[in-house]
Design a protein around this motif. Sequence first.
Motif, PDB file in Angstrom:
ATOM      1  N   ARG A 167      81.419   5.574  -5.251  1.00  0.00           N
ATOM      2  CA  ARG A 167      80.237   4.772  -4.926  1.00  0.00           C
ATOM      3  C   ARG A 167      80.656   3.317  -4.771  1.00  0.00           C
ATOM      4  O   ARG A 167      81.663   2.887  -5.324  1.00  0.00           O
ATOM      5  N   GLU A 183      81.209   1.520  -7.979  1.00  0.00           N
ATOM      6  CA  GLU A 183      82.424   1.988  -8.648  1.00  0.00           C
ATOM      7  C   GLU A 183      83.658   1.354  -8.023  1.00  0.00           C
ATOM      8  O   GLU A 183      84.600   0.984  -8.728  1.00  0.00           O
ATOM      9  N   SER A 200      80.910   0.541 -13.362  1.00  0.00           N
ATOM     10  CA  SER A 200      80.335   0.254 -12.058  1.00  0.00           C
ATOM     11  C   SER A 200      79.841  -1.187 -12.067  1.00  0.00           C
ATOM     12  O   SER A 200      79.347  -1.680 -13.088  1.00  0.00           O
ATOM     13  N   PRO A 257      79.280   4.182 -15.947  1.00  0.00           N
ATOM     14  CA  PRO A 257      79.044   5.000 -14.746  1.00  0.00           C
ATOM     15  C   PRO A 257      77.671   5.656 -14.764  1.00  0.00           C
ATOM     16  O   PRO A 257      77.046   5.814 -15.812  1.00  0.00           O
ATOM     17  N   LYS A 258      77.203   6.069 -13.591  1.00  0.00           N
ATOM     18  CA  LYS A 258      75.846   6.575 -13.391  1.00  0.00           C
ATOM     19  C   LYS A 258      75.506   7.761 -14.297  1.00  0.00           C
ATOM     20  O   LYS A 258      74.440   7.822 -14.887  1.00  0.00           O
ATOM     21  N   SER A 286      80.177  10.974 -13.882  1.00  0.00           N
ATOM     22  CA  SER A 286      80.661   9.876 -13.045  1.00  0.00           C
ATOM     23  C   SER A 286      81.919   9.239 -13.628  1.00  0.00           C
ATOM     24  O   SER A 286      82.706   8.631 -12.912  1.00  0.00           O
ATOM     25  N   GLY A 289      81.577  12.936  -8.642  1.00  0.00           N
ATOM     26  CA  GLY A 289      80.952  12.613  -9.917  1.00  0.00           C
ATOM     27  C   GLY A 289      79.503  13.030  -9.991  1.00  0.00           C
ATOM     28  O   GLY A 289      78.719  12.460 -10.757  1.00  0.00           O
ATOM     29  N   HIS A 290      79.120  14.045  -9.196  1.00  0.00           N
ATOM     30  CA  HIS A 290      77.751  14.553  -9.246  1.00  0.00           C
ATOM     31  C   HIS A 290      77.502  15.260 -10.568  1.00  0.00           C
ATOM     32  O   HIS A 290      78.414  15.856 -11.152  1.00  0.00           O
ATOM     33  N   SER A 291      76.250  15.249 -11.015  1.00  0.00           N
ATOM     34  CA  SER A 291      75.904  15.862 -12.296  1.00  0.00           C
ATOM     35  C   SER A 291      75.993  17.379 -12.255  1.00  0.00           C
ATOM     36  O   SER A 291      76.186  18.023 -13.285  1.00  0.00           O
TER      37      SER A 291
END
Length: 221
Positions: free
Chosen positions: A50, A53, A74, A88-89, A93, A191-193
């Motif tokens: 991102r 990031e 980030s 991070p998100k 992430s 880094g998706h959940s």
Amino acid sequence: RPPKLEKKEIVVISNKEVNELVAEAGLVEPEYMGKMLSVIIAFTAHTGLRQGEVFGLRWSDIDYAQKAVYVRRSLARVIGQGAVFQDPKTKNSRRRVSLMQGDVDMLKEYQAYQRAYAEELGDMFQEQGLVFTSMFGCPISATNFNRRYFTPLLKRCNIPEGFTFHGLRHTHATLLLKQGVNPKIVQERLGHSSIKVTMDTYSHVLPDMQQAAVSALEGLF
């Protein structure tokens, strides 16, 4: 009833267009911004990070020996506080993203350039250990970066309307999925959940993946 959320269409570019952007970015003036812009574009398209990031990376997050980058923070702009480094998100992430050898070589060359540039500026360069900085070593303002450098670059290269910096992340994921890379690996790099987020986001690639599956079956039977 609450209004239905409309999913924005994802705009991506080809690997050829990425390379054209990188080459054209290197011509941007002043020289420091051009050099940094070309590295940022290539790095983001190759890693899928991102924007926050990317701008929050420190040199200590780059492991040349292991050919990897570690996402640990980030960079965000908070009203009244300016540049703020945040966690991070999501928990996913905070991750390790493998690099190509070409990326390692590119970063080494850019780091040497940045050091020489900083030495030339002396006390005017505020050394904070950041990989990507303003001309004076400060954290990058995303708004200023996009308005002054990235958006004009897109127009010069005739990139499709609607493409943004985040589109480099989408491009990274789309190219990987079209190459047959396991979606779980793509999820980890982004880094998706969850894998569901990845597949929902890149549903436009599913028809190609379905066709690849049929081709694989034909080879078996």
